[in-house]
Design a protein around this motif. Structure first.
Motif, mmCIF file in Angstrom:
data_model
loop_
_atom_site.group_PDB
_atom_site.id
_atom_site.type_symbol
_atom_site.label_atom_id
_atom_site.label_comp_id
_atom_site.label_asym_id
_atom_site.label_seq_id
_atom_site.Cartn_x
_atom_site.Cartn_y
_atom_site.Cartn_z
ATOM 1 N N ILE A 112 20.875 14.294 47.843
ATOM 2 C CA ILE A 112 22.162 14.714 48.472
ATOM 3 C C ILE A 112 21.237 15.457 49.615
ATOM 4 O O ILE A 112 20.548 16.529 49.540
ATOM 5 C CB ILE A 112 23.048 15.479 47.879
ATOM 6 N N ILE A 113 21.783 15.417 51.014
ATOM 7 C CA ILE A 113 21.440 16.196 52.022
ATOM 8 C C ILE A 113 22.515 16.612 52.811
ATOM 9 O O ILE A 113 23.647 16.257 53.174
ATOM 10 C CB ILE A 113 20.756 15.241 53.008
ATOM 11 N N THR A 114 22.130 18.214 52.776
ATOM 12 C CA THR A 114 23.201 18.942 53.737
ATOM 13 C C THR A 114 22.329 19.516 54.724
ATOM 14 O O THR A 114 21.237 19.787 54.606
ATOM 15 C CB THR A 114 24.039 20.045 52.830
ATOM 16 N N TYR A 115 23.094 20.031 55.779
ATOM 17 C CA TYR A 115 22.186 20.690 56.762
ATOM 18 C C TYR A 115 23.191 21.739 57.631
ATOM 19 O O TYR A 115 24.437 21.522 57.691
ATOM 20 C CB TYR A 115 21.361 19.857 57.718
ATOM 21 N N ASP A 116 22.491 22.443 58.399
ATOM 22 C CA ASP A 116 23.370 23.440 59.359
ATOM 23 C C ASP A 116 23.154 23.084 60.630
ATOM 24 O O ASP A 116 21.958 22.923 61.148
ATOM 25 C CB ASP A 116 22.721 24.851 59.065
ATOM 26 N N ARG A 117 24.120 22.726 61.327
ATOM 27 C CA ARG A 117 23.892 22.404 62.607
ATOM 28 C C ARG A 117 23.358 23.390 63.482
ATOM 29 O O ARG A 117 23.651 24.808 62.936
ATOM 30 C CB ARG A 117 25.447 22.008 63.299
ATOM 31 N N ALA A 118 22.833 23.345 64.579
ATOM 32 C CA ALA A 118 22.260 24.182 65.544
ATOM 33 C C ALA A 118 23.376 25.607 65.641
ATOM 34 O O ALA A 118 24.399 25.337 66.034
ATOM 35 C CB ALA A 118 21.750 23.803 66.956
ATOM 36 N N GLY A 119 22.931 26.660 65.480
ATOM 37 C CA GLY A 119 23.444 27.794 65.834
ATOM 38 C C GLY A 119 24.431 28.192 64.430
ATOM 39 O O GLY A 119 25.108 29.243 64.257
ATOM 40 N N MET A 120 24.187 27.387 63.571
ATOM 41 C CA MET A 120 25.033 27.866 62.209
ATOM 42 C C MET A 120 24.389 28.085 61.034
ATOM 43 O O MET A 120 22.915 27.684 61.022
ATOM 44 C CB MET A 120 25.989 26.365 61.752
ATOM 45 N N GLY A 121 24.588 28.773 60.068
ATOM 46 C CA GLY A 121 23.481 29.082 58.956
ATOM 47 C C GLY A 121 22.280 29.524 59.348
ATOM 48 O O GLY A 121 21.905 30.506 59.878
ATOM 49 N N ALA A 122 21.134 28.902 58.857
ATOM 50 C CA ALA A 122 19.750 29.232 58.989
ATOM 51 C C ALA A 122 19.112 28.518 60.278
ATOM 52 O O ALA A 122 17.979 28.740 60.476
ATOM 53 C CB ALA A 122 19.065 29.147 57.842
ATOM 54 N N SER A 123 20.019 27.576 60.858
ATOM 55 C CA SER A 123 19.532 26.980 62.014
ATOM 56 C C SER A 123 19.489 27.634 63.213
ATOM 57 O O SER A 123 20.313 28.758 63.537
ATOM 58 C CB SER A 123 20.183 25.563 62.121
ATOM 59 N N ASP A 124 18.600 27.558 64.094
ATOM 60 C CA ASP A 124 18.217 28.086 65.577
ATOM 61 C C ASP A 124 19.718 27.862 66.436
ATOM 62 O O ASP A 124 20.190 26.574 66.083
ATOM 63 C CB ASP A 124 17.152 28.039 66.205
ATOM 64 N N GLU A 125 19.771 28.906 67.034
ATOM 65 C CA GLU A 125 20.977 28.694 68.192
ATOM 66 C C GLU A 125 20.321 28.013 69.326
ATOM 67 O O GLU A 125 19.214 27.986 69.625
ATOM 68 C CB GLU A 125 21.317 30.095 68.992
ATOM 69 N N MET A 126 21.308 27.072 70.037
ATOM 70 C CA MET A 126 21.092 26.285 71.256
ATOM 71 C C MET A 126 21.819 26.770 72.407
ATOM 72 O O MET A 126 23.027 27.102 72.440
ATOM 73 C CB MET A 126 21.381 24.904 70.957
ATOM 74 N N PRO A 127 21.190 27.306 73.422
ATOM 75 C CA PRO A 127 22.043 27.812 74.666
ATOM 76 C C PRO A 127 22.762 26.604 75.266
ATOM 77 O O PRO A 127 22.532 25.598 75.177
ATOM 78 C CB PRO A 127 20.932 28.591 75.663
ATOM 79 N N GLY A 128 23.665 27.246 75.873
ATOM 80 C CA GLY A 128 24.797 26.357 76.772
ATOM 81 C C GLY A 128 25.755 25.712 75.955
ATOM 82 O O GLY A 128 25.980 25.946 74.948
ATOM 83 N N PRO A 129 26.440 24.849 76.672
ATOM 84 C CA PRO A 129 27.655 24.027 76.317
ATOM 85 C C PRO A 129 27.262 23.270 74.916
ATOM 86 O O PRO A 129 25.988 22.685 74.944
ATOM 87 C CB PRO A 129 28.377 23.263 77.247
ATOM 88 N N TRP A 130 28.095 22.979 73.866
ATOM 89 C CA TRP A 130 27.747 22.323 72.811
ATOM 90 C C TRP A 130 27.717 20.729 73.317
ATOM 91 O O TRP A 130 28.819 20.288 73.865
ATOM 92 C CB TRP A 130 28.939 22.153 71.722
ATOM 93 N N LYS A 131 26.714 19.891 72.756
ATOM 94 C CA LYS A 131 26.765 18.610 73.354
ATOM 95 C C LYS A 131 26.684 17.740 72.189
ATOM 96 O O LYS A 131 25.693 17.836 71.201
ATOM 97 C CB LYS A 131 25.559 18.149 74.254
ATOM 98 N N VAL A 132 27.458 16.581 71.908
ATOM 99 C CA VAL A 132 27.392 15.895 70.923
ATOM 100 C C VAL A 132 26.054 15.103 70.597
ATOM 101 O O VAL A 132 25.650 14.887 69.660
ATOM 102 C CB VAL A 132 28.640 15.099 70.528
ATOM 103 N N GLU A 133 25.417 14.785 71.975
ATOM 104 C CA GLU A 133 24.410 13.823 71.873
ATOM 105 C C GLU A 133 22.970 15.050 71.216
ATOM 106 O O GLU A 133 22.476 14.354 70.554
ATOM 107 C CB GLU A 133 23.849 13.458 73.416
ATOM 108 N N GLU A 134 23.049 16.094 71.411
ATOM 109 C CA GLU A 134 22.194 16.992 71.004
ATOM 110 C C GLU A 134 22.263 17.290 69.307
ATOM 111 O O GLU A 134 21.377 17.064 68.719
ATOM 112 C CB GLU A 134 22.320 18.340 71.667
#
Length: 310
Positions: A112-134
């Protein structure tokens, strides 16, 4: 720090457009709603809490995986391949699945794999608008690093339905089946709907921008900064015909008024009815938070998909 379910529920009420990825306002009732086709429904007597695991399940292992200049937290519960990947909705991180992971691991024997999207949980933030491609690139990079690129079962809640749709189009041979849990689906986003959602989102964003800047508020503002163009484009995206999907819709839906709720149900039903390898299930006695209110429904759908696909 992982946010609790109670905090997420409070935040949902404050800024529902951001938490779900969608907001339906009263003006949408004029858009009209058609009756949804009949769906398979689990009986209300089904238990509303996930059964406790009877066998020990190993604790998840944290893997920090780099994609470009940021790192993402992936959590892997050991098991057999193919893997089952759980992707939480907007405003939630991997801890959203903490009660379901051991149940699904025990019932399927799968990794089972779970993860934190960018800016959530322990993952780094990404600047700028949220982009589904990223977001797709982040998930793709993580699964490559973990060796989960074949016969994966993808389980996506709410906003994660958008990530799933683009991901499966880009990597159809990675995913052998999907469980879409009250997911944001392309059918909903007609021009009228997007215009109303975008207007409501921008009004809420203006108010949110007056609050102190936090990791949460920055992510929510990023979600809506390009909302209109992103969802007009999303409306034209289709799901690959060869990838089976179980579509679980909540009884309550994310919205309070009958017209708005019906639009959500219609989108789910239309998506499910578009191919013979899709199935619609109604999670009775559930709000939009199906994994919390009816974990048994999600666990059964995942287990059924895993068994069906061998």
């Amino acid at each position: 720090m992982h946010e609790t379910t109670n905090h997420r529920s409070r935040f949902w009420r404050t800024v529902p457009a951001f938490a779900a990825g969608t907001l339906l306002v009263g003006a949408l009732t004029a858009c009209g709603a058609t009756e949804a086709p009949a769906a398979s429904t689990l009986p209300p007597s089904t238990p509303t809490s996930a059964p406790a695991p009877h066998a020990a399940v190993a604790d998840p292992l944290l893997r920090m995986i780099s994609n470009g200049n940021h790192k993402l937290a992936f959590h892997v519960t050991p098991g057999n391949l193919p893997a089952i990947v759980l992707d939480a909705g907007g405003g939630a991180d991997s801890s959203y699945w903490k009660n379901l992971v051991p149940v699904i691991a025990r019932e399927t024997g799968s990794e089972i794999i779970t993860y934190d999207r960018a800016g959530m949980g322990a993952s780094d933030e990404m600047p700028g608008p949220w982009k589904v491609e990223e977001a797709v690139s982040d998930l793709e990079t993580g699964l490559k690093e973990l060796g989960a690129t074949k016969d994966v079962v993808l389980v996506s809640h709410s906003l994660a339905g958008e990530v799933a749709t683009y991901f499966v189009n880009k990597n159809p041979h990675w995913i052998t089946g999907a469980v879409l849990v009250d997911a944001s689906l392309p059918n909903l986003y007609t021009d009228d709907v997007v215009s109303a959602l975008d207007a409501a989102n921008q009004a809420q964003a203006a108010e949110l921008g007056k609050q102190p800047s936090t990791k949460e508020t920055r992510q929510l503002l990023a979600l809506v900064s390009n909302y209109g163009p992103m969802h007009r484009a999303y409306h034209n995206v289709t799901w690959p015909a060869e990838v089976p999907a179980t579509v679980i819709v909540s009884a309550k839906t994310p919205f309070d008024t009958p017209g708005e709720a019906q639009l959500w149900r219609d989108a789910q039903a239309q998506f499910a009815g578009a191919a013979p390898n899709r199935r619609l299930v109604v999670a009775e006695n559930s709000s939009h938070e199906i994994p919390v209110d009816r974990p048994d429904v999600v666990a059964k759908a995942v287990n059924d998909m895993a068994k069906k696909l061998g």
